[in-house]
Scaffold this motif. Sequence first.
Motif, mmCIF file in Angstrom:
data_model
loop_
_atom_site.group_PDB
_atom_site.id
_atom_site.type_symbol
_atom_site.label_atom_id
_atom_site.label_comp_id
_atom_site.label_asym_id
_atom_site.label_seq_id
_atom_site.Cartn_x
_atom_site.Cartn_y
_atom_site.Cartn_z
ATOM 1 N N GLY A 121 0.786 -1.218 0.000
ATOM 2 C CA GLY A 121 0.000 0.000 0.000
ATOM 3 C C GLY A 121 0.820 1.270 0.000
ATOM 4 N N THR A 122 2.148 1.145 0.171
ATOM 5 C CA THR A 122 2.990 2.347 0.249
ATOM 6 C C THR A 122 4.160 2.325 -0.728
ATOM 7 N N THR A 132 -2.239 0.247 -7.693
ATOM 8 C CA THR A 132 -1.254 1.301 -7.435
ATOM 9 C C THR A 132 -1.135 1.479 -5.926
ATOM 10 N N PRO A 133 0.071 1.566 -5.381
ATOM 11 C CA PRO A 133 0.192 1.797 -3.940
ATOM 12 C C PRO A 133 -0.639 3.003 -3.495
ATOM 13 N N LEU A 134 -1.355 2.834 -2.405
ATOM 14 C CA LEU A 134 -2.259 3.874 -1.921
ATOM 15 C C LEU A 134 -1.531 5.178 -1.661
ATOM 16 N N PHE A 150 -8.603 4.394 -4.387
ATOM 17 C CA PHE A 150 -9.228 4.112 -3.102
ATOM 18 C C PHE A 150 -10.150 5.258 -2.731
ATOM 19 N N ARG A 151 -11.016 4.973 -1.751
ATOM 20 C CA ARG A 151 -11.917 5.988 -1.210
ATOM 21 C C ARG A 151 -11.626 6.147 0.276
ATOM 22 N N LEU A 185 8.063 3.569 -9.250
ATOM 23 C CA LEU A 185 6.716 3.943 -9.670
ATOM 24 C C LEU A 185 6.095 2.782 -10.436
ATOM 25 N N CYS A 186 4.850 2.456 -10.080
ATOM 26 C CA CYS A 186 4.190 1.311 -10.688
ATOM 27 C C CYS A 186 2.705 1.617 -10.826
ATOM 28 N N GLY A 187 1.972 0.709 -11.495
ATOM 29 C CA GLY A 187 0.543 0.898 -11.658
ATOM 30 C C GLY A 187 0.237 2.202 -12.374
#
Length: 541
Positions: free
Chosen positions: A99-100, A377-379, A391-392, A529-531
Amino acid sequence: MPLHLAVALFCATASLFAIAGAEDPYRFYSWNVTYGDIYPLGVRQTGFLINGQFPGPDIHSVTNDNLIINVFNNLNESFLLSWNGIQQRRNSYEDGVLGTTCPIPPGKNFTYILQVKDQIGSFYYYPSLGFHKAAGGFGGIRILSRPRIPVPFPDPAGDYTVLIGDWYKSNHTVLQAHLDRGKKLPFPDGILINGRGPGGASFNVEQGKTYRLRISNVGLQNSLNFRIQNHRLTLVEVEGTHTLQTTYSSIDLHLGQSCSVLFTADQPAQDYYIVVNTRFTNPVLTTTGTLRYSNSAGPVSGPPPGGPTIQIDWSLNQARSIRTNLTASGPRPNPQGSYHYGLINTSRTIRLANSAGQVNGKQRYAVNSVSFVQPDTPLKLADYFKIGGVFRPGSISDNPYGGGIYLDTSVLNTDYRAFIEIIFENNEDIVQSWHLNGYSFFVVGMDGGQWTAASRNGYNLRDAVSRCTTQVYPKSWTAIYVALDNVGMWNLRSEYWARQYLGQQLYLRVYTDSTSLRDEFPIPKNALLCGRAVGRSTRPL
């Protein structure tokens, strides 16, 4: 090291000097992650080696040290390391969970830039992707106090890392595929001590001297009990907090937990059993190691000493007896008791209930009915780059509502500098263990039955232990207080690894609209960097 990597490392280090200040020492590590054959339970398995070692090398550091760890991924799959208990102050980008932080692709490297800011104690690192933890890749982390900060016990004659955990004979890929098919994992095959099966681990001591053991439960599923034949264990530290020095015949460590004990080699000179067994299971798994006196008159003999197995009350009473040493210094010279957490009013109560069930015919696990789904993608990167649709905030409720399990990327929105109460509610028949990245929290209460507002009358508001991982017993609750003083995106997860993998986790978004470096560091220049973050630019150097 190739020239371009050396330049990148120098630039990263130089930028950190500007943030952390030149007065704090730097420690440099270069780690090569590879596959290797391991035989911990007598059969060949494919494990993760770090610089050829299983478990990986220890990290030795001192409060406020800067750790520069260059990780080369020579696996044929992506890889990521996380640092269990290291708070990553203002810097969740380096936390090393999905997530990071973007995973390190095969054949590539990434340099972690960490600071063990205002921390002491015993922790560990582990591979956080998928079911990699079942392949090794973990090791101990110790953070010593600075020389001028008093420690509440004399320097021991020796200081050992002891990594204990249940283990499977199957490779991690087999276990992960089993979970991906929606099945539950079988019971583990054995227990390891420092990567070795029954009788494999040993520790050497000299008669009359006192030693420190830094014990971590790095396993996948079970609480464990640790003991040494005929020797008493004095608890002195739990996940960065000096404790009252209570002496036990054995000590329980639940999933993800770490502690330090002292023992004195004060018995007749011979070899003694070190024993680790599963708690609250049927059957009970047991393994042994050996404590060897330098002038030993003979090997271990007879059966290993027995210990607690299924007794919950025994474990609960021991947990309640673990208290903070209020007069001892922590990472700073001021006493640990100078922070009066019990006098602070909480601004929010969050109740989190774990559950298990089926979704589309497959096994899933949930928190407040939400079973976490990893985003593309990492949050933290989505938050930083303001990428919508990942995300929400507020996608999980503050309270359980009892509905059926559903899938979502659950993010709990919280305010920077709030002081909150979290209640972990466990209505199942298993022992749960919860870990919060980025923080240490006060375990103010735990008991059986349902939590109610009246339960607060029994809270310990004076000397509750501050730690980052806490257990919740079957049909029970555990309450913690946490001061949200660390901006970032922080993983809150079950340490029961199959449950974490199948959805029993969420992220705590500790948010402020401030852009000051005093509140949060900028994204690292070397961030992967990804997603949907691919093609974005990190900050200028």
